[in-house]
Every structure is written in C-alpha cells, then in structure tokens.
Enzyme design. Structure first.
Site, PDB file in Angstrom:
ATOM      1  CG  HIS A 163      -1.662   0.621   1.073  1.00 31.03           C
ATOM      2  ND1 HIS A 163      -1.924   2.000   1.342  1.00 31.03           N
ATOM      3  CD2 HIS A 163      -2.632   0.753   0.754  1.00 31.03           C
ATOM      4  CE1 HIS A 163      -2.903   2.679   0.604  1.00 31.03           C
ATOM      5  NE2 HIS A 163      -3.965   2.180   1.059  1.00 31.03           N
ATOM      6  CG  HIS A 187     -13.472   3.212   7.179  1.00 31.96           C
ATOM      7  ND1 HIS A 187     -13.362   2.959   5.695  1.00 31.96           N
ATOM      8  CD2 HIS A 187     -13.268   3.959   7.170  1.00 31.96           C
ATOM      9  CE1 HIS A 187     -12.997   3.912   4.984  1.00 31.96           C
ATOM     10  NE2 HIS A 187     -13.105   4.711   6.715  1.00 31.96           N
ATOM     11  NE  ARG A 260     -16.157  13.852   1.009  1.00 37.42           N
ATOM     12  CZ  ARG A 260     -15.676  12.839   1.325  1.00 37.42           C
ATOM     13  NH1 ARG A 260     -15.909  12.989   2.773  1.00 37.42           N
ATOM     14  NH2 ARG A 260     -14.433  12.156   1.174  1.00 37.42           N
ATOM     15  CB  CYS A 312     -17.679  16.405  -4.223  1.00 38.46           C
ATOM     16  SG  CYS A 312     -17.136  14.757  -3.471  1.00 38.46           S
ATOM     17  CE1 TYR A 447     -12.120  14.093  -3.360  1.00 36.79           C
ATOM     18  CE2 TYR A 447     -10.891  14.413  -1.679  1.00 36.79           C
ATOM     19  CZ  TYR A 447     -11.816  14.043  -2.111  1.00 36.79           C
ATOM     20  OH  TYR A 447     -13.281  14.753  -1.268  1.00 36.79           O
TER      21      TYR A 447
END
Length: 596
Positions: A163, A187, A260, A312, A447
C-alpha cells in the site's frame, strides 16, 4: 485549536493540568465539554500544544503505559488497510462466514451490519489469548505488525508493503485501532469487518481491551442538518439533496447545499478566531513573512463576491460503480451546489505582504478539522491561481448573503472557483506560501485520476497530479429515475438539469436525446453573463423534447451531454473513464422514465 485540545484530552496524551500549565491560563478542563467552551488560542500556542502532545506521547511510550497511537489514514487508505484487494472478496467473505459460524461466532448467518460489529467483541475460542505487551512488541515489519480492535488481535503485516500509505499505517503498529474507528465509523460495515476477521490471530485479555465508552464523543457537537439531505455517510457527515431541488434555483439554498466532511465538524469561537498567513519561501519575495488576521480584520478588508459552483470530486460516483466497484462514498449527482460567496480576495492579502506571483510555488490551506493524530485537513493550489486577478480566490465568510454555517466552513472558508471541492478548505486556520504542494493525504494520496487498468495492486499516487479544475459535466435533475412522465397535449416532455465545467470555462451547449442519440435537442441555458475564463457558476438548462404519444406506458432513456467553451464534451460511457477512486465521473447522464 479547540479540536487539537479535544484530541489531546480524548486520547489522554496530556492531562488538563498539563494543558493549563502549557498556556499559563486559569482555564480548568474537567470534561470534554469544558474544552468546547474554551476560547481558541493563537496559532503560536497551537504549535506549542502540538509539541506538548508529541513530548507526552514519547514519555508515555518510554514508560510502556497504555497510550495507543492512532492510524491516521483517511478515505481510501483507511478502507484499503483492512483488505488486500477486492478480487475474490465475495467468495472469501462467504467462506469466512461459514468458518466463523462453525466456531460459534454470533449470528453469522444473519445478513445485517450489526451482526458483524459483534465479532471484534467476541472471544475466538479457537485462537490464543495475548497480553497487550505482546501486541506492543509487534510494531515493525521485522517483528510483524499487529493491531487490536475490541478484544481481537490482527496481523496485517503482509498487506503493508503493498500500500502507498504504508508509512501512515505504521503509526498504528502494535496498538489499538478502536479510537480511530470511533472517528471513521463508515468503515464498520459488513464487508470490511468480514475481511478484517480474516486477519485475526487471537484475543487480548479483557482487562487490556481499549474501549471508547469513556471517550468524549467527537460527534457530540455536530450541527443540525435539514432532513431533506440524504446522507451517504453519517460520521463523518456527508449528504446531498434530492436532485430535483437543484434545478429549482440558480443559487442553491444554503440548507440544501451538499455537505462533504472528512472529519468531525470543529467548534470555533468567532471572537477568538485567528487566521495565520505564512510565507515559507524566499522565492515569493515577501516583505512580511507572517501575519495573523482576526475575523474582524478580514471583514474590514475590501469585500469581493463571486458566483461559484462547488463540486465534490466523487460526484456521480454511484454511476461509475455500475461498471465496476470503486472505493468511496456512493454519491449520486447531487454532490454539487452553486452559491454567491463573499469575502476578501486572497490575492489582496498576499500582495499586501509583498508576495510576487511565481508559477513554481504553491499555496497550502489547513483547516481546523483534525484527524486522530491532530493532523489537519489540508490541500493546496498553485500560487499563480491565487495571485491571478481573474482567479477570484477568496477568503469567504458569507454564502448567499448569510454568514457561513458550521457545515460549510464557519467562520472562514477558502473558495477556489473552478476547482474541485477538495481544495475549497473549510474552517480555514492557516495559509502558507511554499515551494511544494501540501503533504496532506488528501492532496497526495486521494483526489487523483488513473487509467481504467490501474488497480490497488499497481496504483502509484505519485505518478498522477492532484485534481484541480474539474471536467465538463451535466446531470438531469427532472424527471427522476423511474418517474412517470406525462406527455403534454402538444406531444412534449420537459427535462431540466445543470451543467458545469471547471477552470471557469463557460457552458456553450447542452444536448438532450430521448431516443439513444438518433436525434438531439439543444437546451435553453440559464447562466451568468460573464467572460469565458471567469464563468465559475453553473448553468441550469431546460428542454422540451417531442415524443411519440404511442409510446405511452413504455420506458424511455433520456441522455444529457454538455459542451464547454473549449469544446470539451462529456464522454459517452463510464467504461473508458473508470478509475479506482471513482472520481471525475462525467460521462453522459442517463435517466430511465415511464411515459404516461
């Protein structure tokens, strides 16, 4: 500032007495509520408190006390940490459920999220029991990396090297993730908890369990929201309005503007609020390198207003998910709004400090919303955008003529017109002119767009630039999916929606079809009369489409596509623009309706 103190107390890194002494003040913190009532302190003290916390962390670690560092991984990094990849997930999950059922885990055949939330609190009789000191020893790749959740012990070693956020994951090595998941509650889902259980290697003694019942809830001071907003997640709160409302008004009502949030909404006292402006690089040629502005100071500067749509980066992600699953909030087409923002031009503030424009430099924004390690939400834009007299970047304190609400950044939010919503940082506390982009997770590891062939095993976030200007898009707001649409006596149906393109590019046309592209109809546009390049607001559109009355009772599919002033046009489908984060979702918008 208040959020930093709150984080410190919540994690028991420092005592209330330490905080009081650190600031030489008479304030007494007996409870979390006292912190929220405590007035903000200047940013110099903010940094001092950060050092106090860091020192306390180190001291407690040396004493082997029960201080539990948190994993500061947001968005994709957080969710991805739990499982190796999504391939074969469903089969693995089913196999795991069958195995756990045989071991007597509670209600493993019941298909609801609450069932899976019991697993971490349930002893696995087939696994050994460890002391918390055993877990602490497994805090490196060499010794293997263990974490705890509830009374479960999990070995996540094999995932970490795969990762890109491995350095962040290592912050939680050998410790508990319970306080972290108290923040990122999105989560705690069936999928993630099922896959997490695959990493379980044991139990910890009940007396070593790190619960969160005694922690002051970071969500206790969330603002009230309009009931019409439809949440995509509750904590942190993210929600969009019913899409048909968006076409009703050129300026989106504040209460219906999408929300958001990446973290809990901070509590900020306007009277003691200060914004720090810092020039870190000599390349900016500033005569003044540091400045502090109160809210009154900002409001005393020349007022500037700009109409700008904020969208967003994940708007319409749910449509992309229909092609292949992506990771992120399942936004429909309502994660956008258009408002008249008022405040002071950032350009004016920087020029007053002597800053000269330089295309190699960046402006970094930091908010008062903090993650569990007291790191702020952050983002950056090129300095050239901030200094451009046509860029209209403002330190906003009003939205549609009213003070900013807490959900929308009270007391100050930076508005970067034409730019993805993630760069429009709320609850602004610090602005820095620097040589490099923000090092924030949201700038470096989120993003960003990638090839449809890039997956979580091959992605390299350093190879893709951070999203700034968004691509051209449109959406049908009315009629809604599945709606029965009446054909007018003259044989028409009416379709309405919005269109927008980033970078200030004007929408020049919106094309609509109800017969899969055999014939297209050009919509009438409602938009501001501004020069191209400063067309930061959206365009609303309306079109009357002729349909055959013999089709009554049948389903038709309406498509929309917008064209901007650079003749950029929306792609036809999501198949060739799919990306693992589900951002930049701007293919044709399609709505199926029934004619009546």
């Amino acid at each position: 500032m208040v959020s930093l103190v709150r984080a410190a107390l919540r994690l028991n890194y420092v005592s209330s007495t330490t905080l009081k002494n650190a600031f030489n003040c008479s304030t007494k913190f007996n409870h979390l509520d006292d912190v929220y009532k405590w007035r903000q302190k200047p940013n110099q003290q903010h940094r001092h408190l950060a050092s106090v916390i860091a020192s306390a962390r180190k001291s407690r670690s040396e004493k082997k006390s029960k201080t539990y560092l948190l994993i500061t991984v947001a968005g994709v990094t957080i969710g991805s940490m739990i499982f190796l990849n999504t391939s074969g997930v469903e089969g693995k999950a089913k196999e795991e459920i069958r195995t756990l059922s045989q071991l007597g885990m509670p209600n493993t055949t019941q298909d609801d999220d609450e069932t899976y939330r019991e697993w971490h609190a349930t002893e696995r009789t087939d696994l050994p029991t460890y002391e918390i000191d055993d877990v602490h020893k497994h805090n490196s790749l060499e010794n293997r990396v263990w974490v705890t959740y509830g009374i479960g012990v999990y070995d996540i070693t094999d995932f970490i090297p795969k990762h890109p956020g491995s350095d962040k994951i290592m912050l939680g090595a050998g410790n508990a993730i319970d306080p972290f998941w108290a923040i990122y509650q999105q989560h705690n889902t069936k999928e993630i908890l099922t896959l997490l259980e695959q990493f379980r290697i044991g139990n910890i003694r009940l007396e070593d369990n790190v619960g969160t019942d005694d922690m002051g809830s970071p969500w206790a001071y969330e603002p009230k929201r309009h009931p019409l907003l439809k949440p995509t997640s509750e904590r942190p709160f993210n929600a969009e309005p019913p899409i048909n409302l968006l076409a009703e008004s050129f300026y989106t009502p504040n209460d219906f503007f999408y929300v958001r949030n990446h973290l809990p909404v901070p509590v900020i006292d306007a009277e003691s609020y200060e914004l720090e402006i810092e020039i870190e690089t000599p390349k900016a040629h500033a005569g003044e390198t540091t400045k502090f502005l109160t809210l009154a100071d900002i409001k005393a500067l020349p007022k500037h207003s700009v109409t700008a749509a904020i969208m967003c980066g994940g708007n319409r992600r749910s449509e992309m998910t229909e092609v292949k699953v992506v990771k992120g909030l399942s936004w429909n087409a309502g994660a956008v709004g258009n408002a008249r923002w008022s405040g002071v031009l950032l350009r004016d503030v920087l020029i007053a400090m002597g800053v000269k424009s330089d295309e190699s430099l960046h402006v970094i924004f930091e908010g008062a919303d903090l993650d569990p390690t007291a790191s702020p939400y952050g983002a950056s834009i090129p300095l050239s955008k901030a200094m451009d007299e046509r860029g209209d970047v403002i330190l906003a304190y009003e939205m549609n003529g009213k003070p900013l609400s807490r959900d929308h950044g009270f007391p100050i939010r930076v508005i970067v017109p034409g730019t993805v919503g993630a760069r429009n940082v709320k609850w602004l506390t610090r602005v820095t002119v620097a040589n490099k982009e923000s090092s924030s997770h949201w700038q470096q590891n989120d993003y960003k767009g990638f090839s449809p062939s890039t997956d979580w095993d091959t992605v390299d976030f350093t190879k893709s630039p951070a999203i700034q200007a968004m691509p051209v898009t449109s959406a049908i707001c009315s009629p809604n999916v599945g709606e029965k649409v009446k054909i007018s006596p003259k044989g028409f149906i009416t379709v309405r929606g919005y269109a927008w393109s980033g970078g200030g590019r004007r929408i020049v046309r919106v094309d609509i079809t109800a017969n899969k592209g055999k014939s297209w109809y050009v919509a009438d546009l409602e938009q501001e009369d501004l020069p191209d390049g400063r067309h930061y607001g959206w365009s609303l559109w309306t079109v009357h489409i002729p349909v055959d009355k013999s089709l009554r009772g049948q389903e038709i599919e309406i498509w929309s596509k917008a064209v901007d002033s650079a003749y950029n046009v929306q792609p036809e489908s999501f198949h060739n623009i799919w990306n693992l984060r589900g951002v930049l979702s701007n293919a044709y918008h399609r709505v199926k309706v029934i004619l009546s």
